[in-house]
Design a protein around this motif. Structure first.
Motif, PDB file in Angstrom:
ATOM      1  N   LYS A   1       0.844  -1.191   0.000  1.00 52.40           N
ATOM      2  CA  LYS A   1       0.000   0.000   0.000  1.00 52.40           C
ATOM      3  C   LYS A   1       0.881   1.244   0.000  1.00 52.40           C
ATOM      4  O   LYS A   1       1.962   1.248   0.601  1.00 52.40           O
ATOM      5  CB  LYS A   1      -0.898  -0.009   1.236  1.00 52.40           C
TER       6      LYS A   1
ATOM      7  N   THR B   1      -6.724   2.736   4.770  1.00 52.83           N
ATOM      8  CA  THR B   1      -6.329   1.393   5.162  1.00 52.83           C
ATOM      9  C   THR B   1      -6.023   0.579   3.908  1.00 52.83           C
ATOM     10  O   THR B   1      -6.270   1.030   2.777  1.00 52.83           O
ATOM     11  CB  THR B   1      -7.452   0.707   5.953  1.00 52.83           C
ATOM     12  N   GLU B   2      -5.533  -0.633   4.095  1.00 53.29           N
ATOM     13  CA  GLU B   2      -5.211  -1.477   2.937  1.00 53.29           C
ATOM     14  C   GLU B   2      -6.460  -1.805   2.134  1.00 53.29           C
ATOM     15  O   GLU B   2      -6.442  -1.762   0.899  1.00 53.29           O
ATOM     16  CB  GLU B   2      -4.537  -2.772   3.399  1.00 53.29           C
TER      17      GLU B   2
ATOM     18  N   TRP C   1      -7.540   1.158   0.175  1.00 51.43           N
ATOM     19  CA  TRP C   1      -6.672   1.330  -0.990  1.00 51.43           C
ATOM     20  C   TRP C   1      -7.098   0.396  -2.110  1.00 51.43           C
ATOM     21  O   TRP C   1      -7.206   0.803  -3.264  1.00 51.43           O
ATOM     22  CB  TRP C   1      -5.222   1.083  -0.610  1.00 51.43           C
ATOM     23  N   LEU C   2      -7.364  -0.878  -1.788  1.00 52.33           N
ATOM     24  CA  LEU C   2      -7.794  -1.833  -2.800  1.00 52.33           C
ATOM     25  C   LEU C   2      -9.131  -1.401  -3.418  1.00 52.33           C
ATOM     26  O   LEU C   2      -9.344  -1.554  -4.631  1.00 52.33           O
ATOM     27  CB  LEU C   2      -7.927  -3.230  -2.186  1.00 52.33           C
TER      28      LEU C   2
END
Length: 339
Positions: A147, A154-155, A158-159
């Protein structure tokens, strides 16, 4: 600017705003789910090009998604290529696979073409298991994503944003394609191959191009699937057989030959895949998901044959659900779309 253009622009703005603000209203796990919705949006957009616009029924779209997923996993996991740099490569590799998948379309059509393409989807897991050195066999292939630095997201957020950025871009590219000369040629091939040939359209070229473009979209979707799926790919994740059927049903629910209802079709696929829709509807455990999926397809075909796109068109006043029910009472010119 016409009323339909204003309405269409408003819908696009609303979709972009919804995508941007939705993470504020959902939990971390749901952000992952909606990242997968973006994946299915891209895959359905590609399938709609080859089936909805070009009229070539394909049940092998899941195989192209798998090709894209494995391309990212192999490049990132075995060769250290940054995961984001593998996405265009996945599109190119899957597009080449789409050219091969489209070769039967030069001689076959309808049910026969559907069976041949479905055979490709059926054989894909066996091929992945056979070439263990490249794919990891039954174990699968993993890789690592990083990330961007900082604590702004947060991860999973981000996704989510990463996947939806590609989904919105894919919808824009698909819209430009079907609105232009290429899209008109696809619709001519779909409506009447004899008439298209007499107009100077090379059927072989446009069928292959449709399959290649469709598979390239699927390759991007597969790459993002691998990234969102905990950076992991296996012969059954994504499952090309199940995914091929689900994507076709999702495209029918969304509305073949239109891009307006694709998000609705993608939502249906994701929440049937996870089983959440069954929980929300309080279906008994004895009712399998596939049975419910088939029931949804039958209801849509009977009640709303143009899918969510046709329903949205009626509600928004963007056009008629049935093109032959025009005010003048005469059918439109063949090959003309209201998209």
């Amino acid at each position: 600017m016409s009323r339909s253009d204003l309405m269409r622009g408003g819908l696009i703005a609303a979709l972009v705003a919804l995508v941007g603000l939705l993470p504020l209203a959902i939990n971390d796990f749901q952000k992952t789910q909606f990242a997968f919705v973006a994946v299915y949006v891209i895959a359905i957009a590609g399938l709609n090009i080859v089936t909805g616009y070009a009229g070539q029924v394909s049940l092998g779209h899941g195989a192209a998604v798998s090709i894209g997923a494995y391309t990212t996993a192999i490049l990132a996991g075995q060769h250290g290529v940054p995961y984001y740099a593998t996405i265009p490569v996945a599109a190119a590799v899957a597009g080449l696979g789409g050219l091969a998948l489209g070769l039967p379309a030069l001689r076959l059509s309808g049910l026969y073409l559907a069976l041949v393409t479905f055979g490709v989807a059926v054989s894909t897991p066996a091929i992945a298991k056979h070439f263990t050195k490249f794919t990891g066999g039954s174990t699968g292939q993993g890789f690592t994503i990083v990330k961007p630095p900082g604590n702004l997201v947060t991860e999973n957020e981000w996704l989510y944003y990463f996947s939806w950025a590609f989904a919105l871009a894919a919808l824009a590219v698909a819209w430009l394609l079907v609105r232009g000369r290429l899209g008109r040629a696809f619709r001519a091939v779909r409506d009447s191959e004899v008439a298209a040939t007499s107009s100077g359209i090379d059927l072989s070229v446009y069928k292959l191009v449709a399959f290649a473009i469709s598979a390239a979209f699927a390759g991007v979707a597969g790459s993002l699937f691998a990234i969102d799926n905990l950076s992991y790919v296996s012969p059954d994740a994504p499952d090309p057989i199940k995914l091929s059927i689900y994507l076709l049903v999702g495209a029918v629910v969304a509305g073949l030959g239109s891009l307006r209802g694709i998000v609705i079709g993608a939502l249906l696929i994701e929440f049937l895949y996870t089983g959440d829709l069954e929980k929300w509807l309080h279906l008994p455990k004895s009712v399998p998901a596939d049975f419910f999926f088939g029931a949804v397809l039958v209801v849509v075909i009977v009640l709303v044959p143009r899918g969510a796109a046709g329903l949205l068109s009626r509600l928004a006043g963007l056009g008629r659900l049935y093109p032959y029910h025009s005010k003048a009472g005469t059918p439109p010119e063949r090959g003309v779309s209201t998209e």
